[in-house]
Each structure stands twice: as C-alpha cells, then as structure tokens.
Write an enzyme that holds these catalytic residues in place. Structure first.
Site, PDB file in Angstrom:
ATOM      1  N   ARG A   1       0.699  -1.463   0.069  1.00 46.77           N
ATOM      2  CA  ARG A   1       0.221   0.013   0.053  1.00 46.77           C
ATOM      3  C   ARG A   1       0.707   1.167   0.089  1.00 46.77           C
ATOM      4  O   ARG A   1       0.375   2.344  -0.525  1.00 46.77           O
ATOM      5  CB  ARG A   1      -0.890  -0.007   1.232  1.00 46.77           C
ATOM      6  CG  ARG A   1      -2.105   1.232   1.064  1.00 46.77           C
ATOM      7  CD  ARG A   1      -3.078   0.888   2.273  1.00 46.77           C
ATOM      8  NE  ARG A   1      -2.728   0.869   3.578  1.00 46.77           N
ATOM      9  CZ  ARG A   1      -2.420  -0.242   4.340  1.00 46.77           C
ATOM     10  NH1 ARG A   1      -2.802  -1.129   4.112  1.00 46.77           N
ATOM     11  NH2 ARG A   1      -2.034   0.091   5.454  1.00 46.77           N
TER      12      ARG A   1
ATOM     13  N   HIS B   1       0.178   4.529  -2.428  1.00 45.86           N
ATOM     14  CA  HIS B   1       0.232   5.933  -1.764  1.00 45.86           C
ATOM     15  C   HIS B   1       1.345   6.884  -2.167  1.00 45.86           C
ATOM     16  O   HIS B   1       0.928   8.050  -2.066  1.00 45.86           O
ATOM     17  CB  HIS B   1      -0.067   5.790  -0.097  1.00 45.86           C
ATOM     18  CG  HIS B   1      -1.236   5.299   0.276  1.00 45.86           C
ATOM     19  ND1 HIS B   1      -2.050   5.543   1.349  1.00 45.86           N
ATOM     20  CD2 HIS B   1      -2.121   4.385  -0.235  1.00 45.86           C
ATOM     21  CE1 HIS B   1      -3.005   4.962   1.495  1.00 45.86           C
ATOM     22  NE2 HIS B   1      -3.194   4.265   0.590  1.00 45.86           N
ATOM     23  N   ASP B   2       2.450   6.381  -2.175  1.00 48.31           N
ATOM     24  CA  ASP B   2       3.342   7.192  -2.777  1.00 48.31           C
ATOM     25  C   ASP B   2       3.353   7.835  -4.292  1.00 48.31           C
ATOM     26  O   ASP B   2       3.226   8.870  -4.459  1.00 48.31           O
ATOM     27  CB  ASP B   2       4.779   6.312  -2.959  1.00 48.31           C
ATOM     28  CG  ASP B   2       5.986   7.356  -3.203  1.00 48.31           C
ATOM     29  OD1 ASP B   2       5.961   8.768  -2.902  1.00 48.31           O
ATOM     30  OD2 ASP B   2       6.711   6.724  -3.723  1.00 48.31           O
TER      31      ASP B   2
ATOM     32  N   GLU C   1       3.319  13.577   4.303  1.00 45.41           N
ATOM     33  CA  GLU C   1       2.490  12.725   3.908  1.00 45.41           C
ATOM     34  C   GLU C   1       2.219  11.650   5.037  1.00 45.41           C
ATOM     35  O   GLU C   1       1.089  11.023   5.166  1.00 45.41           O
ATOM     36  CB  GLU C   1       2.797  12.274   2.602  1.00 45.41           C
ATOM     37  CG  GLU C   1       2.689  13.264   1.455  1.00 45.41           C
ATOM     38  CD  GLU C   1       3.240  12.572   0.098  1.00 45.41           C
ATOM     39  OE1 GLU C   1       3.192  11.331   0.085  1.00 45.41           O
ATOM     40  OE2 GLU C   1       4.000  13.382  -0.884  1.00 45.41           O
TER      41      GLU C   1
ATOM     42  N   ASN D   1      -2.722   7.810   5.536  1.00 39.59           N
ATOM     43  CA  ASN D   1      -1.589   7.083   5.704  1.00 39.59           C
ATOM     44  C   ASN D   1      -1.186   6.802   7.121  1.00 39.59           C
ATOM     45  O   ASN D   1      -0.099   5.898   7.385  1.00 39.59           O
ATOM     46  CB  ASN D   1      -0.200   8.133   5.062  1.00 39.59           C
ATOM     47  CG  ASN D   1      -0.154   8.222   3.722  1.00 39.59           C
ATOM     48  OD1 ASN D   1      -0.761   7.404   2.724  1.00 39.59           O
ATOM     49  ND2 ASN D   1       0.159   9.534   3.352  1.00 39.59           N
TER      50      ASN D   1
ATOM     51  N   HIS E   1      -7.087  -5.570  -1.058  1.00 39.57           N
ATOM     52  CA  HIS E   1      -8.113  -6.601  -0.571  1.00 39.57           C
ATOM     53  C   HIS E   1      -7.961  -7.636  -0.625  1.00 39.57           C
ATOM     54  O   HIS E   1      -8.690  -8.777  -0.052  1.00 39.57           O
ATOM     55  CB  HIS E   1      -9.425  -5.989  -1.055  1.00 39.57           C
ATOM     56  CG  HIS E   1      -9.969  -4.764  -0.646  1.00 39.57           C
ATOM     57  ND1 HIS E   1     -10.774  -4.249  -1.278  1.00 39.57           N
ATOM     58  CD2 HIS E   1      -9.250  -3.826   0.374  1.00 39.57           C
ATOM     59  CE1 HIS E   1     -11.126  -2.797  -0.706  1.00 39.57           C
ATOM     60  NE2 HIS E   1      -9.941  -2.853   0.086  1.00 39.57           N
TER      61      HIS E   1
END
Length: 283
Positions: free
Chosen positions: A13, A17-18, A38, A44, A148
């Site tokens: 993840r 997200h980066d 961030e 995050n 997921h």
C-alpha cells in the site's frame, strides 16, 4: 515476510500511496519535526514498515552509495512482498529519483477514499494516466479502491455501511448493496465508533495473494463502497467476475502489468529531484 507477514499489505500500500501523491518519488517516506508530511496524513496512518525501507536503504548504500533512490526501493519492496505472499512477480522499472517535498494536505486530494463511487474512482485513475483495467486489477489496498486480497482494515473505514448508511441514524440502516447476511458478522466485530479494531479484508486468505477477494465482491461482501462501486459499471463488473473464477494466471499477469503502469506515475529522472542518503529526510 516470514518474520513479519503482516507487513506485506502495508508495504504494498505504501507504493500506491506514494505514487498517487506527487508521483512515485518517495515523498511518503519524508519526515519532519512538525509532522506535516504525507506519512502523518489520515489516509497514511495505517501505513507500516518504514523501518524495512530504511534497513534496505542502509544496506544498499553500503554497496553502491548515492545510486539507488528510496522511490526505487519502495517499488522493489512492493514487488517482493507480493512474491513472498505467493503472488506474481514483475520486472520493476528502475531509475526513479527522490522528491524533496511532502505535504500531508495533498493526500486528501489525491488518494481516493474507500467510500468513493465508480465515477470518482474512474476520474481519479484517469488523472494518473491509468485505465479502467488498472482500476480493477491493482486491487491490493489502494486505499482508493481498497487493498483487498491481503491485509486488514480499520472498522472506521466502512462503519457507515453497516450502521448509518443514509446518515439519518435509523435502526438497521445498512448499505443495501451489501449482503444482509454479512452485515451482522461485521457488526459483531465493529461496534459504533470503533477506531482501533482491524478486520480482515479477505477472511481466511488475507496473508495470501490470490484472486479470492473478487469472489467476495461478486457476493456483495466487499468491505468498502468502492468495492461495491465496481459492480455498477459493466466493464469493471466484467473484470471482477472474470477474476472471481479462479483465473489465477491471467490475474497475476494483469496485476503485474498494472503495477508497472502505476510505477511510472510522475517519476523524476535525470537531474530532477535527488538520491536521498536517508529516506526520511532530504539531503
């Protein structure tokens, strides 16, 4: 991963997200005394494994100092944790450089929420140059569409679906698109206002990278609204149904291609950015 298998999903993840904030340039790793980077943004706070990235960086710097960026390390680690969790491998493109700016405020406008509808998901991916196919196939904790097949989620990320979907506070006010037989099971784990409990996103298989989560989505047992939204569009619904049929080979192949595509978002090359000596701070 044999030491800490629970870090697999957060580390994967982390790459998502980066890349979705300023591009794949390692800004999610930066730290400061004011905690305005961030990594301190609400989306995050569930990221873990920063120490793993630091350990890899330290080891790499001893062998070839100033050559390998933190952004590349994040991308490679994401691939390696998927392989360790019995998922596919792919050729990670290298040569990224590290950014020098990291703002918590930018995460909310770039990371898609778990309650996003299909239109929001599609627009968010389009802005990053990704396709509808990429929208479905990187289904591994994109916080945007949710990660997921591996990992867990805090109850707060889907509480509205099982307690107060219309916002009117009515008794039994659950999301009608969720399997009504599944709602009581989630309610037994998550009480109203629960901010700490973690729930497996793919019960019984949350530490194995496979296509089983798609089966849950087709049965209307996905945790997030963003999962249910994938059934609202004919094209994404077709992909979900295809990969719910034990189509492991195609799923693995497509996932690898989608990860390569995502790894190209907003990369810095040439004289852009820098090669950080320490991943948590600029040189």
């Amino acid at each position: 991963m044999s030491i800490a298998p629970s870090l697999g999903a957060p580390l994967l993840r982390m790459h998502f997200h980066d890349c979705f904030v300023r591009g794949c340039e390692g800004s999610v790793l930066l730290d400061n005394a004011n905690k305005t980077t961030e990594k301190y943004a609400i989306p995050n706070l569930s990221l873990r494994g920063f120490q793993i990235i630091d350990q890899v960086k330290t080891a790499v710097e001893k062998v070839c100092p100033g050559i390998v960026s933190c952004a590349d390390i994040v991308a490679v680690v994401a691939r390696d944790v998927v392989v360790a969790l019995k998922g596919p491998s792919w050729e990670v493109e290298l040569g990224r450089r590290d950014g020098t700016v990291s703002l918590a405020s930018e995460t909310l406008t770039n990371l898609l929420a778990p309650f996003a509808n299909y239109s929001t998901l599609q627009q968010g991916f389009k802005r990053k140059g990704l396709s509808v196919k990429d929208l479905v196939l990187p289904k591994i904790e994109l916080f945007l569409t949710g990660a997921h097949t591996i990992g867990t989620s805090h109850c707060s990320s889907f509480e509205n679906r099982i307690y107060n979907f219309t916002g009117k506070g009515l008794l039994g006010d659950a999301d009608p698109t969720m399997d009504p037989r599944y709602v009581p099971r989630l309610q037994s784990r998550c009480k109203p206002g629960d901010q700490t409990t973690l729930v497996e996103m793919d019960p019984g298989s949350f530490r194995t990278f496979d296509e089983h989560y798609y089966k849950l989505v087709t049965k209307r047992r996905g945790l997030f609204q963003s999962d249910a939204a994938l059934l609202d569009n004919a094209e994404t619904k077709a992909y979900v149904e295809l990969h719910s049929q034990d189509n492991t080979i195609d799923f693995f192949k497509d996932f690898g291609v989608s990860m390569i595509n995502m790894g190209r978002i907003g990369v810095l090359t040439g004289i852009q950015g820098e090669i950080r000596k320490v991943c948590s701070k600029i040189n």
